[in-house]
Design a protein around this motif. Structure first.
Motif, PDB file in Angstrom:
ATOM      1  N   ILE A  57       0.987  -1.566   0.381  1.00 31.68           N
ATOM      2  CA  ILE A  57      -0.188  -0.047   0.377  1.00 31.68           C
ATOM      3  C   ILE A  57       1.143   1.057   0.272  1.00 31.68           C
ATOM      4  O   ILE A  57       0.454   2.498  -0.985  1.00 31.68           O
ATOM      5  CB  ILE A  57      -0.775   0.113   1.005  1.00 31.68           C
ATOM      6  N   PHE A  58       2.014   1.605   1.087  1.00 28.29           N
ATOM      7  CA  PHE A  58       2.453   2.492   0.600  1.00 28.29           C
ATOM      8  C   PHE A  58       4.092   2.389   0.111  1.00 28.29           C
ATOM      9  O   PHE A  58       4.761   3.799   0.037  1.00 28.29           O
ATOM     10  CB  PHE A  58       2.618   2.409   2.193  1.00 28.29           C
ATOM     11  N   TYR A  59       4.142   1.652  -0.720  1.00 34.70           N
ATOM     12  CA  TYR A  59       5.818   1.505  -1.401  1.00 34.70           C
ATOM     13  C   TYR A  59       5.858   1.604  -2.229  1.00 34.70           C
ATOM     14  O   TYR A  59       6.241   2.052  -3.472  1.00 34.70           O
ATOM     15  CB  TYR A  59       6.816   0.801  -0.406  1.00 34.70           C
ATOM     16  N   GLN A  60       4.259   0.295  -2.744  1.00 33.66           N
ATOM     17  CA  GLN A  60       4.088  -0.244  -4.596  1.00 33.66           C
ATOM     18  C   GLN A  60       3.048   0.064  -5.113  1.00 33.66           C
ATOM     19  O   GLN A  60       3.138   0.863  -6.129  1.00 33.66           O
ATOM     20  CB  GLN A  60       4.233  -1.893  -4.262  1.00 33.66           C
ATOM     21  N   LYS A  61       2.118   1.385  -4.325  1.00 35.07           N
ATOM     22  CA  LYS A  61       1.347   2.306  -4.780  1.00 35.07           C
ATOM     23  C   LYS A  61       0.266   1.642  -6.196  1.00 35.07           C
ATOM     24  O   LYS A  61      -0.349   2.332  -6.568  1.00 35.07           O
ATOM     25  CB  LYS A  61       1.863   3.618  -5.913  1.00 35.07           C
ATOM     26  N   LEU A  62       0.317   0.167  -5.866  1.00 34.15           N
ATOM     27  CA  LEU A  62      -0.676  -0.718  -7.030  1.00 34.15           C
ATOM     28  C   LEU A  62      -0.703  -0.254  -8.205  1.00 34.15           C
ATOM     29  O   LEU A  62      -1.531   0.447  -8.675  1.00 34.15           O
ATOM     30  CB  LEU A  62      -2.376  -0.077  -7.025  1.00 34.15           C
ATOM     31  N   LYS A  63       0.221  -0.603  -8.646  1.00 34.85           N
ATOM     32  CA  LYS A  63       1.431   0.191 -10.383  1.00 34.85           C
ATOM     33  C   LYS A  63       0.222  -0.632 -11.114  1.00 34.85           C
ATOM     34  O   LYS A  63       0.882  -0.551 -12.653  1.00 34.85           O
ATOM     35  CB  LYS A  63       2.627   0.705 -10.417  1.00 34.85           C
ATOM     36  N   THR A  64       0.505  -2.272 -11.235  1.00 36.86           N
ATOM     37  CA  THR A  64       1.103  -3.218 -11.565  1.00 36.86           C
ATOM     38  C   THR A  64      -0.178  -3.910 -11.053  1.00 36.86           C
ATOM     39  O   THR A  64      -0.978  -4.277  -9.945  1.00 36.86           O
ATOM     40  CB  THR A  64       1.409  -3.977 -12.508  1.00 36.86           C
ATOM     41  N   LEU A  65      -0.549  -5.276 -11.809  1.00 37.26           N
ATOM     42  CA  LEU A  65      -2.209  -6.127 -12.230  1.00 37.26           C
ATOM     43  C   LEU A  65      -1.609  -7.395 -10.806  1.00 37.26           C
ATOM     44  O   LEU A  65      -2.406  -7.255  -9.901  1.00 37.26           O
ATOM     45  CB  LEU A  65      -2.357  -7.407 -12.960  1.00 37.26           C
ATOM     46  N   THR A  66      -0.010  -7.165 -10.262  1.00 36.48           N
ATOM     47  CA  THR A  66       0.105  -7.821  -9.887  1.00 36.48           C
ATOM     48  C   THR A  66       0.108  -7.324  -8.209  1.00 36.48           C
ATOM     49  O   THR A  66       0.104  -8.706  -7.198  1.00 36.48           O
ATOM     50  CB  THR A  66       1.442  -8.638  -9.734  1.00 36.48           C
ATOM     51  N   ASP A  67       0.861  -6.304  -8.249  1.00 28.96           N
ATOM     52  CA  ASP A  67       0.237  -5.438  -6.792  1.00 28.96           C
ATOM     53  C   ASP A  67      -0.403  -5.368  -6.677  1.00 28.96           C
ATOM     54  O   ASP A  67      -1.381  -5.311  -5.198  1.00 28.96           O
ATOM     55  CB  ASP A  67       0.570  -4.129  -7.533  1.00 28.96           C
ATOM     56  N   VAL A  68      -2.305  -5.316  -7.407  1.00 31.94           N
ATOM     57  CA  VAL A  68      -3.580  -5.902  -6.916  1.00 31.94           C
ATOM     58  C   VAL A  68      -4.159  -6.615  -6.075  1.00 31.94           C
ATOM     59  O   VAL A  68      -4.030  -6.990  -5.415  1.00 31.94           O
ATOM     60  CB  VAL A  68      -4.613  -5.223  -7.973  1.00 31.94           C
ATOM     61  N   PHE A  69      -3.564  -7.343  -6.509  1.00 33.11           N
ATOM     62  CA  PHE A  69      -3.523  -9.323  -6.444  1.00 33.11           C
ATOM     63  C   PHE A  69      -3.051  -9.560  -5.014  1.00 33.11           C
ATOM     64  O   PHE A  69      -3.702 -10.274  -3.998  1.00 33.11           O
ATOM     65  CB  PHE A  69      -3.190 -10.430  -6.894  1.00 33.11           C
ATOM     66  N   LEU A  70      -1.628  -8.645  -4.915  1.00 31.72           N
ATOM     67  CA  LEU A  70      -0.737  -8.985  -3.860  1.00 31.72           C
ATOM     68  C   LEU A  70      -1.033  -7.876  -2.805  1.00 31.72           C
ATOM     69  O   LEU A  70      -0.564  -7.851  -1.205  1.00 31.72           O
ATOM     70  CB  LEU A  70       0.835  -8.459  -3.992  1.00 31.72           C
ATOM     71  N   ILE A 123      -3.344 -15.298  -9.362  1.00 29.58           N
ATOM     72  CA  ILE A 123      -1.974 -14.493  -9.202  1.00 29.58           C
ATOM     73  C   ILE A 123      -1.735 -16.355 -10.621  1.00 29.58           C
ATOM     74  O   ILE A 123      -0.009 -15.060 -11.563  1.00 29.58           O
ATOM     75  CB  ILE A 123      -1.204 -14.767  -7.829  1.00 29.58           C
ATOM     76  N   THR A 124      -1.742 -17.675 -10.257  1.00 26.20           N
ATOM     77  CA  THR A 124      -1.225 -17.810 -11.665  1.00 26.20           C
ATOM     78  C   THR A 124      -1.542 -17.998 -13.236  1.00 26.20           C
ATOM     79  O   THR A 124      -0.815 -17.281 -14.081  1.00 26.20           O
ATOM     80  CB  THR A 124      -1.694 -19.336 -10.957  1.00 26.20           C
ATOM     81  N   VAL A 125      -3.044 -17.277 -13.024  1.00 26.31           N
ATOM     82  CA  VAL A 125      -2.920 -16.643 -14.621  1.00 26.31           C
ATOM     83  C   VAL A 125      -2.410 -15.888 -15.019  1.00 26.31           C
ATOM     84  O   VAL A 125      -1.918 -15.675 -16.023  1.00 26.31           O
ATOM     85  CB  VAL A 125      -5.193 -16.324 -14.504  1.00 26.31           C
ATOM     86  N   ASP A 126      -2.056 -14.609 -14.053  1.00 28.90           N
ATOM     87  CA  ASP A 126      -0.895 -13.473 -14.419  1.00 28.90           C
ATOM     88  C   ASP A 126      -0.069 -13.992 -14.351  1.00 28.90           C
ATOM     89  O   ASP A 126       0.395 -12.738 -15.254  1.00 28.90           O
ATOM     90  CB  ASP A 126      -1.719 -12.667 -13.056  1.00 28.90           C
ATOM     91  N   ARG A 127       0.567 -14.647 -13.998  1.00 26.93           N
ATOM     92  CA  ARG A 127       2.002 -14.623 -14.225  1.00 26.93           C
ATOM     93  C   ARG A 127       2.203 -15.385 -15.126  1.00 26.93           C
ATOM     94  O   ARG A 127       3.058 -15.670 -16.309  1.00 26.93           O
ATOM     95  CB  ARG A 127       2.764 -15.620 -12.911  1.00 26.93           C
ATOM     96  N   LYS A 143      -5.527  -1.373 -19.502  1.00 25.13           N
ATOM     97  CA  LYS A 143      -7.071  -2.078 -19.259  1.00 25.13           C
ATOM     98  C   LYS A 143      -6.993  -3.035 -17.714  1.00 25.13           C
ATOM     99  O   LYS A 143      -8.082  -3.123 -16.921  1.00 25.13           O
ATOM    100  CB  LYS A 143      -6.729  -2.082 -20.274  1.00 25.13           C
ATOM    101  N   TRP A 144      -6.121  -4.282 -17.946  1.00 26.61           N
ATOM    102  CA  TRP A 144      -5.566  -4.790 -16.554  1.00 26.61           C
ATOM    103  C   TRP A 144      -5.770  -4.845 -15.481  1.00 26.61           C
ATOM    104  O   TRP A 144      -6.347  -5.133 -14.309  1.00 26.61           O
ATOM    105  CB  TRP A 144      -4.324  -5.610 -17.077  1.00 26.61           C
ATOM    106  N   MET A 145      -5.449  -3.762 -15.675  1.00 26.17           N
ATOM    107  CA  MET A 145      -5.135  -2.892 -13.544  1.00 26.17           C
ATOM    108  C   MET A 145      -6.903  -2.940 -13.608  1.00 26.17           C
ATOM    109  O   MET A 145      -7.235  -3.210 -12.138  1.00 26.17           O
ATOM    110  CB  MET A 145      -4.887  -1.818 -14.083  1.00 26.17           C
ATOM    111  N   THR A 146      -7.778  -1.599 -14.305  1.00 21.54           N
ATOM    112  CA  THR A 146      -9.168  -2.050 -14.420  1.00 21.54           C
ATOM    113  C   THR A 146     -10.292  -3.580 -14.415  1.00 21.54           C
ATOM    114  O   THR A 146     -10.323  -3.501 -13.226  1.00 21.54           O
ATOM    115  CB  THR A 146      -9.773  -1.197 -15.258  1.00 21.54           C
ATOM    116  N   ARG A 147      -9.643  -4.310 -15.571  1.00 25.18           N
ATOM    117  CA  ARG A 147      -9.954  -5.340 -14.861  1.00 25.18           C
ATOM    118  C   ARG A 147      -9.846  -6.513 -13.479  1.00 25.18           C
ATOM    119  O   ARG A 147     -10.247  -6.408 -13.042  1.00 25.18           O
ATOM    120  CB  ARG A 147     -10.134  -5.891 -16.178  1.00 25.18           C
ATOM    121  N   GLY A 148      -8.301  -6.131 -12.820  1.00 26.15           N
ATOM    122  CA  GLY A 148      -8.199  -7.144 -11.781  1.00 26.15           C
ATOM    123  C   GLY A 148      -8.867  -6.103 -10.263  1.00 26.15           C
ATOM    124  O   GLY A 148      -9.032  -6.905  -9.863  1.00 26.15           O
TER     125      GLY A 148
END
Length: 342
Positions: A57-70, A123-127, A143-148
């Motif tokens: 939340i405080f360091y990675q700022k949800l920049k990627t789809l992986t961040d959303v899942f994590l 996460i498996t599908v994302d990888r 687009k994937w960020m919004t979908r995620g």
């Protein structure tokens, strides 16, 4: 929870003096083993998942789809482990928290179980997409960020709906002691089938299919990250199989015959394998966060910011590794690094 099933009823075990004694030994074993395991998973899961949440939340700022899942995975695991102290106390003594808390804890436990497993599948599908379709996934990152985010919201809603049977039918039961659970054969069968499908077979099938293609792709790639990526894949699959297979196998065997309810050895098996299955809440932060170069770099920043460790230039080494990975990902070896660097 295995402990809220009705095996506390001594009527199953009073067929002989020996079997009754075996049951008493089992109850003593359970009274010590389960609280210890639950508290270990609670402490480790609380620390690990809280750390992942703070960094995400405080360091990675949800920049990627992986961040959303994590963010959603440790959140689900964190809420899950917070139910364990209730079960730990109930296994040592009895359920004293009332009928409302019984329904609430059962619902929270079940909802976050499904949420965690479904997010692991995502996460498996994302990888898979990050490695096999690296260029396309990068170009459609926004687009994937919004979908995620929509997918994660749907997962939470679906998990809540799937937990309704526990919320509706969960009650305080009076056997040889007061326990929290539900006693409905029809509901139990549906719940077991759903948990086996969404909590084990779906993630397992997804891992087998996606990671098989990922491994094939990595084997044709070049780069220093390839072998590390393969090790991570095997580690993820191995941990999932070792923690989840025994418990689900025991539950599957149990469903074939009610005679297993009268076997003390069965209750030893389901008690031990259940505790092992819950270790996933401790191991998920290690498997899905700390293996990433970006996450480890941010972890070092957090440690430095709170003053727990002197700055020794380690972050520079990690930054160099990350920069090297980014350079490779811009070349023909992009699929070799995408898997490792989350």
């Amino acid at each position: 929870m295995a402990e809220y099933e009705d095996y506390e009823d001594n009527g199953f075990f009073n067929t002989s003096k020996g079997s009754s004694q075996d049951h008493e030994n089992f109850l003593q074993f359970k009274k010590i083993f389960l609280p210890c395991m639950y508290l270990v998973v609670f402490v480790c899961g609380l620390l690990g998942n809280s750390l992942v949440l703070v960094i995400s939340i405080f360091y990675q700022k949800l920049k990627t789809l992986t961040d959303v899942f994590l963010v959603n995975l440790p959140l689900a695991d964190l809420v899950f482990v917070c139910t364990l102290p209730f079960w730990a106390y109930a296994s040592m003594h009895e359920w004293i928290f009332g009928n409302f808390m019984c329904k609430t804890i059962l619902g929270i436990y079940t909802m976050n179980f499904y949420t965690s497993m479904l997010i692991l599948t995502c996460i498996t599908v994302d990888r898979f997409l990050a490695v096999v379709q690296a260029t396309k996934a990068y170009n459609q990152q926004a687009k994937w960020m919004t979908r995620g985010k929509i997918i994660c919201l749907l997962i939470w809603v679906i998990s809540l709906l799937l937990s309704l049977p526990q919320i509706i039918y969960g009650n305080v039961l009076y056997l040889d002691k007061v326990i929290c659970g539900y006693h409905d054969d029809g509901i139990s069968t549906v719940v077991l089938a759903t948990q086996m499908t969404l909590g084990f077979f779906l993630p397992l099938l997804t891992m087998i299919v996606c990671y098989s293609v990922i491994i094939k792709t990595l084997l044709h790639a070049r780069g220093f990250q390839k072998h590390r990526s393969l090790k991570i894949i095997f580690l993820v699959v191995a941990v999932f199989l070792l923690t989840q297979t025994p418990f689900n196998l025991v539950k599957l065997i149990r469903s074939t015959s009610w005679e297993y309810y009268a076997m003390t050895s069965y209750h030893y098996a389901i008690t031990v394998t259940e505790a092992i299955a819950y270790l996933r809440a401790c191991l998920n932060p290690l498997l899905y966060a700390f293996v990433g170069l970006k996450f480890r770099k941010n972890f070092l920043k957090l440690v430095k910011d709170i003053g727990c460790l002197p700055y020794l230039g380690v972050s520079y080494q990690w930054k160099s590794s990350e920069d090297t990975s980014k350079t490779l990902s811009a070349s023909q070896n992009v699929e070799a690094t995408s898997m490792f660097q989350l």
